[in-house]
Design a protein around this motif. Structure first.
Motif, short mmCIF file in Angstrom:
data_model
loop_
_atom_site.label_atom_id
_atom_site.label_comp_id
_atom_site.label_asym_id
_atom_site.label_seq_id
_atom_site.Cartn_x
_atom_site.Cartn_y
_atom_site.Cartn_z
N LEU A 1 70.74 89.20 81.11
CA LEU A 1 71.48 89.73 82.24
C LEU A 1 70.69 90.64 83.17
O LEU A 1 71.11 90.87 84.30
CB LEU A 1 72.71 90.52 81.72
N GLU A 2 69.57 91.16 82.70
CA GLU A 2 68.88 92.19 83.48
C GLU A 2 67.48 91.79 83.93
O GLU A 2 66.78 92.59 84.55
CB GLU A 2 68.81 93.49 82.67
N ARG A 3 67.09 90.57 83.61
CA ARG A 3 65.72 90.16 83.93
C ARG A 3 65.66 89.09 85.02
O ARG A 3 64.60 88.50 85.25
CB ARG A 3 65.02 89.65 82.65
N TRP B 1 70.62 82.51 82.21
CA TRP B 1 70.91 83.09 80.90
C TRP B 1 70.00 82.55 79.80
O TRP B 1 69.87 83.16 78.75
CB TRP B 1 72.35 82.78 80.52
N VAL B 2 69.39 81.39 80.04
CA VAL B 2 68.63 80.72 78.99
C VAL B 2 67.56 81.63 78.39
O VAL B 2 67.24 81.53 77.20
CB VAL B 2 68.00 79.41 79.53
N LYS B 3 67.03 82.58 79.17
CA LYS B 3 65.98 83.47 78.67
C LYS B 3 66.49 84.34 77.53
O LYS B 3 65.73 84.66 76.61
CB LYS B 3 65.46 84.36 79.79
N LYS C 1 65.88 95.32 72.54
CA LYS C 1 66.76 96.48 72.35
C LYS C 1 68.23 96.09 72.39
O LYS C 1 69.09 96.89 72.04
CB LYS C 1 66.50 97.53 73.44
N LYS C 2 68.54 94.86 72.81
CA LYS C 2 69.94 94.50 73.07
C LYS C 2 70.27 93.12 72.50
O LYS C 2 70.89 92.29 73.17
CB LYS C 2 70.24 94.54 74.57
N VAL D 1 73.31 83.88 69.06
CA VAL D 1 72.62 85.15 69.18
C VAL D 1 72.06 85.28 70.60
O VAL D 1 71.55 84.30 71.17
CB VAL D 1 71.50 85.28 68.13
N SER D 2 72.17 86.49 71.18
CA SER D 2 71.83 86.68 72.59
C SER D 2 71.13 88.01 72.79
O SER D 2 71.60 89.04 72.30
CB SER D 2 73.11 86.67 73.44
N GLU D 3 70.01 87.98 73.53
CA GLU D 3 69.35 89.23 73.92
C GLU D 3 69.84 89.57 75.32
O GLU D 3 69.48 88.91 76.30
CB GLU D 3 67.83 89.07 73.88
#
Length: 287
Positions: free
Chosen positions: A167-169, A173-175, A123-124, A160-162
């Motif tokens: 940030l929320e999981r 940051w690698v995820k 979604k992000k 590109v970044s989800e």
């Protein structure tokens, strides 16, 4: 020189983009632009090959041929976060006192005109135009004054970044950075000798024709020699490794309300002297 790789994904061949726009096949010099190529003085061999008149006798590459990333999959992609003051500010963070490092999986590498695949349930998913540095020599504990000698060249990268994953999981940051197709690179690798001042290049990114990012590498907090030297203190940089040096303000997360990519969106980006790329956003093939 401007290095390209062309052909079907996973079966690309090495080539060159000449000053007149002609693309030529460089398979006579090397099988690929990989770690062995850069470590084995491949750029010098390419120069000599061109000086010997190779441009006139080499096979031409059709303008419609797909371009892959201009280097083969590197051993690692090292990224620098919050390396532009305006991006740190839009993120609500202070400028870092030392470079902020994180990694992207090398399997995220894709061609400059390949689609961005939204991860399952994303979604992000966000955009970031960045200057990528490609290493030409093994670098370990390199001094800043010598760092540029270890650089092969530069390219455009979309980091590109989800943001939900990033940030929320929890965790690192690698995820949020490593999904397939999350590192479009190219269209070309421009060798260091062709860039007069890598710290004075305009950079931009548009989504659906609307400018989102408009910056310059002159605004880097930590410049290329600093970044190369700094990273080499913590890990050995191998020939062909990629350093993505950070993004200026204008990422989707920084808007109020935030803006994120959706299926059908088109991202266009470029850096002065390094070319332009374009990616269409598509649904995950694994839904």
């Amino acid at each position: 020189m401007k290095l390209i790789r062309f052909g079907e994904a996973g079966r690309e061949k090495p080539g060159l983009l000449l000053d007149d726009g002609t693309r030529i096949d460089a398979s006579a010099v090397t099988l690929d632009y990989d770690e062995a190529f850069f470590a084995g003085e491949g750029l010098d061999r390419l120069h000599r090959w061109l000086d010997d008149g190779a441009a006139e006798r080499s096979p031409r590459v059709d303008a419609d041929e797909r371009l892959g990333a201009p280097i083969a999959r590197p051993s690692k992609i090292v990224c620098v976060g919050l390396n532009y003051l305006d991006h740190a500010e839009e993120s609500g963070l202070d400028a870092p006192k030392e470079p902020v490092l994180f990694m992207k999986a090398s399997s995220s590498l894709s061609g400059p005109f390949d689609p961005i695949e939204l991860p399952r349930g994303s979604k992000k998913t966000d955009w970031e135009v960045e200057l990528a540095v490609v290493m030409g020599r093994e670098a370990r504990y390199v001094e800043e004054r010598e760092a540029m000698e270890f650089v092969a060249g530069f390219a455009v990268m979309n980091d590109v970044s989800e943001r939900d994953y990033q940030l929320e999981r929890g965790g690192q940051w690698v995820k949020g950075k490593s999904c397939d197709t999350f590192s479009p690179l190219g269209p070309v690798l421009v060798t260091r000798d062709e860039i007069e001042d890598v710290h004075a290049l305009k950079m931009w990114l548009k989504v659906n024709g609307e400018t989102k990012q408009d910056g310059s590498t002159s605004m880097l907090i930590f410049n290329v020699p600093v970044v190369v030297s700094y990273i080499s203190r913590f890990m050995t940089l191998l020939p062909g490794d990629v350093i993505s040096t950070g993004t200026p303000a204008g990422v989707g997360l920084g808007f109020k309300p935030p803006q994120f990519l959706k299926e059908g969106d088109v991202v266009e980006l470029g850096i002065e002297a390094l070319g332009e790329s374009r990616q269409e956003v598509v649904a995950s093939p694994y839904e």
